[in-house]
Write a protein that holds these residues in place. Structure first.
Motif, PDB file in Angstrom:
ATOM      1  N   ARG A  11       2.872  -3.845   9.078  1.00  0.00           N
ATOM      2  CA  ARG A  11       2.165  -3.279   7.929  1.00  0.00           C
ATOM      3  C   ARG A  11       3.061  -2.389   7.078  1.00  0.00           C
ATOM      4  O   ARG A  11       2.692  -1.964   6.016  1.00  0.00           O
ATOM      5  CB  ARG A  11       0.957  -2.490   8.421  1.00  0.00           C
ATOM      6  N   ASN A  12       4.284  -2.088   7.606  1.00  0.00           N
ATOM      7  CA  ASN A  12       5.201  -1.295   6.794  1.00  0.00           C
ATOM      8  C   ASN A  12       6.286  -2.148   6.168  1.00  0.00           C
ATOM      9  O   ASN A  12       7.344  -1.660   5.827  1.00  0.00           O
ATOM     10  CB  ASN A  12       5.845  -0.202   7.641  1.00  0.00           C
ATOM     11  N   LEU A  13       6.061  -3.435   6.050  1.00  0.00           N
ATOM     12  CA  LEU A  13       7.102  -4.343   5.583  1.00  0.00           C
ATOM     13  C   LEU A  13       6.581  -5.210   4.449  1.00  0.00           C
ATOM     14  O   LEU A  13       5.404  -5.533   4.371  1.00  0.00           O
ATOM     15  CB  LEU A  13       7.519  -5.277   6.718  1.00  0.00           C
ATOM     16  N   GLY A  14       7.508  -5.595   3.536  1.00  0.00           N
ATOM     17  CA  GLY A  14       7.232  -6.649   2.573  1.00  0.00           C
ATOM     18  C   GLY A  14       6.041  -6.408   1.688  1.00  0.00           C
ATOM     19  O   GLY A  14       5.703  -5.270   1.379  1.00  0.00           O
ATOM     20  N   PRO A  15       5.419  -7.493   1.279  1.00  0.00           N
ATOM     21  CA  PRO A  15       4.317  -7.406   0.305  1.00  0.00           C
ATOM     22  C   PRO A  15       3.160  -6.543   0.799  1.00  0.00           C
ATOM     23  O   PRO A  15       2.506  -5.867  -0.003  1.00  0.00           O
ATOM     24  CB  PRO A  15       3.866  -8.856   0.123  1.00  0.00           C
ATOM     25  N   VAL A  16       2.905  -6.582   2.084  1.00  0.00           N
ATOM     26  CA  VAL A  16       1.784  -5.803   2.612  1.00  0.00           C
ATOM     27  C   VAL A  16       2.028  -4.323   2.356  1.00  0.00           C
ATOM     28  O   VAL A  16       1.173  -3.596   1.850  1.00  0.00           O
ATOM     29  CB  VAL A  16       1.609  -6.072   4.120  1.00  0.00           C
ATOM     30  N   THR A  21       1.040   0.659  -0.730  1.00  0.00           N
ATOM     31  CA  THR A  21       1.428   1.864  -1.464  1.00  0.00           C
ATOM     32  C   THR A  21       1.059   1.782  -2.939  1.00  0.00           C
ATOM     33  O   THR A  21       0.794   2.802  -3.564  1.00  0.00           O
ATOM     34  CB  THR A  21       2.943   2.120  -1.363  1.00  0.00           C
ATOM     35  N   HIS A  22       1.063   0.577  -3.498  1.00  0.00           N
ATOM     36  CA  HIS A  22       0.870   0.487  -4.950  1.00  0.00           C
ATOM     37  C   HIS A  22      -0.543   0.142  -5.379  1.00  0.00           C
ATOM     38  O   HIS A  22      -0.905   0.367  -6.527  1.00  0.00           O
ATOM     39  CB  HIS A  22       1.841  -0.519  -5.551  1.00  0.00           C
ATOM     40  N   LEU A  23      -1.310  -0.475  -4.502  1.00  0.00           N
ATOM     41  CA  LEU A  23      -2.645  -0.889  -4.933  1.00  0.00           C
ATOM     42  C   LEU A  23      -3.765  -0.237  -4.124  1.00  0.00           C
ATOM     43  O   LEU A  23      -4.824   0.039  -4.664  1.00  0.00           O
ATOM     44  CB  LEU A  23      -2.778  -2.418  -4.843  1.00  0.00           C
ATOM     45  N   PHE A  24      -3.528  -0.038  -2.826  1.00  0.00           N
ATOM     46  CA  PHE A  24      -4.638   0.432  -1.983  1.00  0.00           C
ATOM     47  C   PHE A  24      -4.236   1.691  -1.216  1.00  0.00           C
ATOM     48  O   PHE A  24      -4.441   1.793  -0.013  1.00  0.00           O
ATOM     49  CB  PHE A  24      -5.044  -0.671  -1.001  1.00  0.00           C
TER      50      PHE A  24
END
Lengths: 361, 395
Positions: A11-16, A21-24
């Motif tokens: 959950r701390n990697l890539g798109p997720v 951080t940026h959307l949710f």
């Protein structure tokens, strides 16, 4: 022995991670994202349908526009009028030559390291207007004369903006110098001139140019409507230009003035050789921004009856042959202006970043 | 020893090299040129007007206008004077400017803050809004709203309806209008009392904080007083306010407040356009406050709200106010585009119809320009006063 390196949790990697951080990032951001996303999804689809998928591009006349989408056929069929106004078809090559020269002179300015782009720019503000002055109205060198009442469309918009900015630059320099002069009367005159023009809307200036200018002139002397509009635009624009240039003059450190004075340079040589070259370089972004706003403001000439690009579109959408093509027409003009203005403003931002060195006191 | 006679004053430069003489010379010359040009223009104008049979002077302001105006805030009909058309135009200009300033400020601040949002989607949408709107000519936007959107709305019978009170159709926007009943004067009194009370509370709270260091929740208490006191009086006086809801009568709506489509189109376009510029100003203002300021106030133990109110906003406002002023000025000037869609503002009514009917070009143009000049100077003056109040006090 070192412990085997553990990978960070998924959950701390890539798109997720990016989405977290940026959307949710918290509950109201998530809510905001969902709401805005929903609005986007519901509005972009119909918009795309209207713009492209359901739109009519091909056909012969108004009867072919039966789809639910936009009728781009209208723009396509009237494009000639939108670009050249009433300029005669067989003479439009003259305008095309000017468009090409304009592109040759100014497009390289966007490309760094283009060989000789400085000279092309200088040609753009010296040779180009002279060629245009001969080529577009004609009447000399065996060219057929085309009266300014036949000019229109994009061509007229560009002429107004180009001449307006070119003519207002030297006047603006003089006004800015005058406003920073030590002589109280000259300073006062310049301040009054600048502040009066800046305080009134361009429309009143254009009205004044079209209604009052004929009254000011002695009997027998009269200008065409286009020239009157240009005089109004130039005077109005020079006041804004003066303020931009004054900003540049103020940014030059006092030492430069004093050093130039110490070298024994007189006022005009001090300004012309030392101060203005530095000041003008500093305010190029400001000048470009003024140009953008003037370019947008040239649309106002349709109020005094000149057919610039918006005026041309406005007059054709009233044509009963075409039904409900107002939105298409406006979108087309908006797109033209947007491309010009956005491109130029990006260029000026680039320039600003590049010139943003030194001269910080 | 021979005494040398020292010339106490060296021979000055030749008069034509003396800067003071030169300055005087150039100023006299330029003044003379200005007067000469002015004299030639006035002379030409007078002779031109004489040959065209136009009389000079402001006597025409008293004559009957003989044309109607679709919207007027001051009482007006066709029998009234040209001078009256000036007031109608001026009030209409001021109305749309005031509406535009309020809407553009709110929208601009919201979008400017959204542009800096940590939410990627919101920030990007704000960016797209700003870049699209501010690169399209305002006149085009006004035309778009007026000719493409509002004219295509349904007729009054098929109006777009919101909650049975708000109607939108191709004749305009219809809102319920408040009608004050007997006893509403008490509410006005209550509002006045509330304002006085708030000022009192603020002074007392400041004094107490200075003396004891205790912070009083001034803001919350002020809002409570401002809202609750008038509300209590309103209800105890028996709700002396009725809403005049617009209703379909025949072919059109009657009652309530009507905003004509010209006003609505101009208002929307002006607000959206100016908001895109204000948003950029707000963004740069907020970014100009360095991170260190926020960190320092956190280190002092200020909660988030107070950090924003006491540290960030006051410093951001210093950067925001001057360009914001010029945006307000632009909005007022841009409201003159009304004439393109027929909203009866000062330029459309006075510089348009009145000028055409009377032919008094010089007087009408001079009055109109004087009005805009006055508005500009007044706004600059107020904003400069405010700016001085928030500017850095260097000690």
């Amino acid at each position: 022995m070192t412990e085997p390196m553990m990978k960070p949790p998924k959950r701390n990697l890539g798109p997720v991670k990016w989405m977290r951080t940026h959307l949710f990032s918290n509950w109201y951001n998530s809510l905001l994202t969902l709401a805005v996303g929903y609005l986007l999804v519901t509005s972009v689809g119909p918009l795309l349908n209207w713009l492209i998928l359901d739109a009519t591009f091909l056909g012969n006349g108004p009867d072919d526009c039966v789809g639910a989408g936009a009728c781009w056929l209208f723009v396509k069929q009237r494009l000639n009028f939108f670009i050249y106004g009433f300029y005669p078809d067989e003479l439009q090559w003259r305008v095309d030559v000017m468009f090409a020269l304009l592109a040759v002179a100014f497009v390289p300015q966007f490309i760094e390291r283009f060989p000789g782009r400085k000279w092309l720019g200088i040609f753009g503000i010296t040779g180009l207007p002279i060629i245009g002055y001969v080529l577009i109205p004609g009447g000399v060198l065996g060219l057929e004369e085309v009266g300014s009442s036949k000019w229109g469309g994009l061509m007229l918009t560009l002429i107004l903006a180009y001449i307006g900015i070119l003519a207002s630059l030297p006047i603006g320099v003089l006004l800015a110098l005058g406003r920073r002069s030590d002589m109280p009367i000259i300073r006062g005159l310049c301040v009054v001139f600048i502040e009066v023009w800046r305080a009134v809307p361009l429309i009143t200036v254009l009205f004044m140019a079209s209604v009052m200018l004929p009254l000011f002139l002695p009997d027998g002397v009269s200008f065409e409507k286009l020239v009157r509009a240009l005089i109004g635009i130039t005077l109005w624009q020079s006041a804004y230009m003066a303020e931009v240039i004054r900003g540049g003059l103020q940014a030059i450190p006092r030492g430069q003035y004093e050093a130039a004075g110490a070298l024994g340079l007189g006022y005009w040589r001090k300004m012309g050789l030392v101060i203005l070259p530095q000041a003008l370089k500093l305010v190029i972004p400001g000048i470009v921004n003024t140009f953008i706003s003037l370019f947008k403001d040239t649309t106002l000439v349709l109020i005094i009856g000149l057919f610039d690009i918006l005026g041309a579109v406005q007059s054709t959408i009233a044509d009963p042959a075409w039904q409900n093509v107002a939105i298409e027409g406006y979108v087309f003009v908006a797109f033209c202006f947007w491309v010009f203005c956005f491109g130029i403003s990006r260029y000026s931002q680039n320039l600003e970043r590049k010139l943003d060195t030194g001269h910080k006191t | 020893m021979k005494k040398q006679t020292v010339n106490s004053r060296p021979a000055g430069p030749k008069p034509w090299y003396d800067p003071r003489v030169r300055a005087l010379f150039f100023q006299v010359i330029s003044l003379a040129v200005v007067f000469w040009v002015g004299w030639v223009l006035i002379d030409n104008t007078l002779s031109n007007m004489q040959s065209r049979g136009i009389s000079t002077g402001f006597g025409f302001l008293g004559e009957s206008a003989g044309f109607g105006i679709i919207m007027h805030l001051v009482p007006f009909d066709a029998t009234m004077s040209y001078g009256r058309t000036f007031w109608v135009g001026l009030t209409n200009t001021l109305l749309v400017s005031a509406m535009g300033v309020v809407a553009a400020t709110i929208l601009g601040f919201v979008i400017g803050v959204a542009r800096l949002s940590s939410n990627w989607l919101v920030a990007k949408i704000s960016l797209v809004y700003i870049e699209v709107i501010r690169n399209i000519p305002l006149l085009l936007q006004i035309f778009f709203w007026y000719f493409a959107v509002l004219s295509n709305l349904p007729s009054p019978r098929q109006s777009v309806e919101v909650g049975g009170a708000l109607f939108l159709n191709n004749r305009g926007l219809y809102l319920p209008g408040p009608v004050t009943q007997e006893g509403f004067g008490l509410v006005w009194v209550a509002i006045l009392v509330a304002i006085v009370a708030v000022v009192g509370v603020r002074m007392w709270a400041k004094k107490r904080q200075m003396a004891t260091g205790q912070i009083f929740p001034t803001f919350k208490v002020s809002v409570a007083i401002l809202i609750l006191l008038p509300l209590m009086v309103f209800f105890s006086a028996g709700q002396p306010l009725e809403w005049d809801v617009p209703a379909l009568k025949g072919f059109n709506f009657g009652g309530g407040i009507t905003l004509i489509p010209e006003l609505v189109a101009l208002w929307i376009a002006l607000s959206l356009y100016t908001a895109s510029f204000i948003a950029e100003i707000v963004r740069s203002g907020i970014l100009s406050v360095s991170q260190g300021q926020t960190e320092a106030s956190k280190a002092l133990g200020l909660p988030n709200g107070l950090t924003l109110r006491l540290v960030v906003i006051p410093q951001a406002m210093r950067v925001i106010i001057p360009p914001l002023t010029s945006q307000y000025l632009n909005l007022v000037k841009n409201s003159s585009l009304a004439t393109a869609i027929g909203y009866p503002d000062l330029v459309a009514v006075f510089m348009g119809t009145t000028l055409n009917q009377t032919g008094q070009a010089v007087e009408v143009v001079a009055i109109t320009m004087a009005v805009y000049l006055t508005i500009s100077l007044l706004i600059s003056l107020f904003m400069n006063l405010y700016n001085r109040a928030v500017a850095i006090k260097e000690r």
